[in-house]
Scaffold this motif. Structure first.
Motif, PDB file in Angstrom:
ATOM      1  N   LYS A  40      38.389  76.806 -92.481  1.00  0.00           N
ATOM      2  CA  LYS A  40      38.584  75.863 -91.358  1.00  0.00           C
ATOM      3  C   LYS A  40      39.594  76.395 -90.343  1.00  0.00           C
ATOM      4  CE  LYS A  40      39.776  72.367 -93.937  1.00  0.00           C
ATOM      5  NZ  LYS A  40      39.776  73.123 -95.226  1.00  0.00           N
ATOM      6  N   SER A  41      40.770  76.795 -90.816  1.00  0.00           N
ATOM      7  CA  SER A  41      41.787  77.305 -89.896  1.00  0.00           C
ATOM      8  C   SER A  41      41.404  78.663 -89.327  1.00  0.00           C
ATOM      9  CB  SER A  41      43.152  77.386 -90.594  1.00  0.00           C
ATOM     10  OG  SER A  41      43.655  76.090 -90.841  1.00  0.00           O
ATOM     11  N   SER A  44      39.263  77.996 -86.266  1.00  0.00           N
ATOM     12  CA  SER A  44      40.030  77.601 -85.082  1.00  0.00           C
ATOM     13  C   SER A  44      40.786  78.783 -84.496  1.00  0.00           C
ATOM     14  CB  SER A  44      40.996  76.450 -85.426  1.00  0.00           C
ATOM     15  OG  SER A  44      41.906  76.818 -86.430  1.00  0.00           O
ATOM     16  N   ASN A  45      41.359  79.624 -85.354  1.00  0.00           N
ATOM     17  CA  ASN A  45      42.101  80.791 -84.856  1.00  0.00           C
ATOM     18  C   ASN A  45      41.192  81.809 -84.180  1.00  0.00           C
ATOM     19  OD1 ASN A  45      45.014  80.529 -85.481  1.00  0.00           O
ATOM     20  ND2 ASN A  45      44.298  80.278 -87.574  1.00  0.00           N
ATOM     21  N   LEU A  47      38.412  81.081 -82.609  1.00  0.00           N
ATOM     22  CA  LEU A  47      37.978  80.511 -81.332  1.00  0.00           C
ATOM     23  C   LEU A  47      39.032  80.667 -80.237  1.00  0.00           C
ATOM     24  CD1 LEU A  47      36.140  77.252 -82.468  1.00  0.00           C
ATOM     25  CD2 LEU A  47      35.115  79.393 -81.680  1.00  0.00           C
ATOM     26  N   VAL A  48      40.314  80.541 -80.601  1.00  0.00           N
ATOM     27  CA  VAL A  48      41.347  80.657 -79.565  1.00  0.00           C
ATOM     28  C   VAL A  48      41.823  82.088 -79.360  1.00  0.00           C
ATOM     29  CG1 VAL A  48      42.120  78.281 -79.867  1.00  0.00           C
ATOM     30  CG2 VAL A  48      43.249  80.106 -81.167  1.00  0.00           C
ATOM     31  N   MET A  82      44.152  74.275 -78.554  1.00  0.00           N
ATOM     32  CA  MET A  82      44.286  74.020 -79.983  1.00  0.00           C
ATOM     33  C   MET A  82      45.632  73.383 -80.281  1.00  0.00           C
ATOM     34  SD  MET A  82      43.746  76.413 -83.382  1.00  0.00           S
ATOM     35  CE  MET A  82      45.287  77.295 -83.439  1.00  0.00           C
ATOM     36  N   SER A 167      39.053  70.520 -77.154  1.00  0.00           N
ATOM     37  CA  SER A 167      40.306  70.499 -77.912  1.00  0.00           C
ATOM     38  C   SER A 167      40.001  70.659 -79.387  1.00  0.00           C
ATOM     39  CB  SER A 167      41.050  69.181 -77.676  1.00  0.00           C
ATOM     40  OG  SER A 167      41.353  69.008 -76.312  1.00  0.00           O
ATOM     41  N   ILE A 168      40.735  71.555 -80.039  1.00  0.00           N
ATOM     42  CA  ILE A 168      40.613  71.765 -81.477  1.00  0.00           C
ATOM     43  C   ILE A 168      41.882  71.228 -82.128  1.00  0.00           C
ATOM     44  CG2 ILE A 168      40.309  73.456 -83.320  1.00  0.00           C
ATOM     45  CD1 ILE A 168      39.136  75.352 -81.145  1.00  0.00           C
ATOM     46  N   ASP A 170      43.736  71.109 -85.353  1.00  0.00           N
ATOM     47  CA  ASP A 170      43.749  71.754 -86.666  1.00  0.00           C
ATOM     48  C   ASP A 170      44.720  71.021 -87.592  1.00  0.00           C
ATOM     49  OD1 ASP A 170      43.512  73.420 -88.818  1.00  0.00           O
ATOM     50  OD2 ASP A 170      44.433  75.163 -87.875  1.00  0.00           O
ATOM     51  N   ILE A 199      37.048  68.973 -81.533  1.00  0.00           N
ATOM     52  CA  ILE A 199      36.763  69.358 -82.911  1.00  0.00           C
ATOM     53  C   ILE A 199      37.978  68.959 -83.739  1.00  0.00           C
ATOM     54  CG2 ILE A 199      36.389  71.259 -84.524  1.00  0.00           C
ATOM     55  CD1 ILE A 199      34.988  72.778 -82.290  1.00  0.00           C
ATOM     56  N   ILE A 201      39.704  69.072 -87.305  1.00  0.00           N
ATOM     57  CA  ILE A 201      39.706  69.711 -88.612  1.00  0.00           C
ATOM     58  C   ILE A 201      40.663  68.930 -89.502  1.00  0.00           C
ATOM     59  CG2 ILE A 201      40.298  71.818 -89.883  1.00  0.00           C
ATOM     60  CD1 ILE A 201      39.564  73.395 -87.355  1.00  0.00           C
TER      61      ILE A 201
END
Length: 252
Positions: A40-41, A44-45, A47-48, A82, A167-168, A170, A199, A201
């Motif tokens: 999951k993390s 997100s990492n 993507l950014v 994020m 916006s993510i 996390d 999103i 998480i």
């Protein structure tokens, strides 16, 4: 808004994402849940644009553009944001200077003039009220001396100031008491528009009681193994992850 196709990503020699595909439309809220270590993390990492992660296969388009070809800074300017699970402190940099610089860099990227001082102050006042962030924090160094809940509210304040398209969040609910959780979630909800997407998480249904998802995904071993409506989060809360993992493994 966002289209991920067969994404593979590694940290060092270890592959974490193993063929992940996902589409997020404008105005949608997607929740991604899954056991620890599922990726999951990492997602997100990646993507950014975190430099510690390497994409080895697949594609990601954001608003029709190749996200993977952009620098981390340009991804932000294009409208990706994020909220970190553990927001970092930046000693010596005041919140006011931090936000003014961030906004003006984005405006420069978009071909706009710097924001006028009076307009900036008006924007700060408007946006901090969304998450009930006291004005005293504006002249402090970024996140320095903030409690856990204040750091998370500050993240949503930054989100409000930058007005991202996607916006993510996390694990934004990590470490929050019920009052801080409600304030953060209400801030996220107040910022929703038909043109922006989120999103979320999380491990827990409690956040999704406040931020209502349109679609819920289960991420396991670097892949999305189940997608359904918000009722899936309730089922996971009641039954855990083992049943959905077993179903996935038995289909192989």
């Amino acid at each position: 808004m966002l289209k991920i196709d067969n994404l593979h990503a590694s940290v060092g020699d270890k592959e974490i994402l193993k063929g992940l595909s996902l589409e997020v439309g404008a105005g949608q809220v997607h929740a991604i849940m899954g056991p620890n270590g599922s990726g999951k993390s990492t997602l997100s990492n990646v993507l950014v644009g975190h430099p510690g992660y390497t994409v080895t296969q697949g594609s990601v388009t954001f608003k029709g553009k190749n996200l993977l070809e952009m620098s981390a800074e340009n991804r932000s300017h294009e409208g990706l944001f994020m909220s970190f699970q553990y927001p970092v402190e930046i000693p010596g940099v005041s919140m006011m200077n931090f936000m003014r610089t961030a906004i003006n860099e984005k405006r420069k990227y978009l071909g706009l003039e710097p924001i006028a001082p009076a307009d900036f102050l008006k924007l700060v006042k408007e946006k901090r009220e969304i998450v009930k962030l006291d004005n005293k924090f504006m002249n402090r160094s970024v996140n320095q001396g903030f409690s856990g809940g204040e750091k998370k509210r500050n993240e949503i304040f930054q989100m409000a100031m930058l007005e991202p398209s996607l916006s993510i969040l996390d694990e934004t609910d990590s470490g929050l008491d019920i009052d801080a959780l409600r304030i953060v979630a209400e801030g996220v909800n107040a910022l929703k528009t038909p043109q922006s997407s989120v999103i979320v998480i999380t491990h827990y249904q409690r956040l999704l009681d406040y931020i209502k998802p349109d679609i819920v995904h289960v991420l396991y071993n670097g892949q999305i193994i189940r997608t359904a409506g918000p009722e899936l989060a309730l089922e996971l809360e009641n039954r855990g992850y083992d049943w959905v993992i077993d179903e996935f493994e038995n289909k192989k």
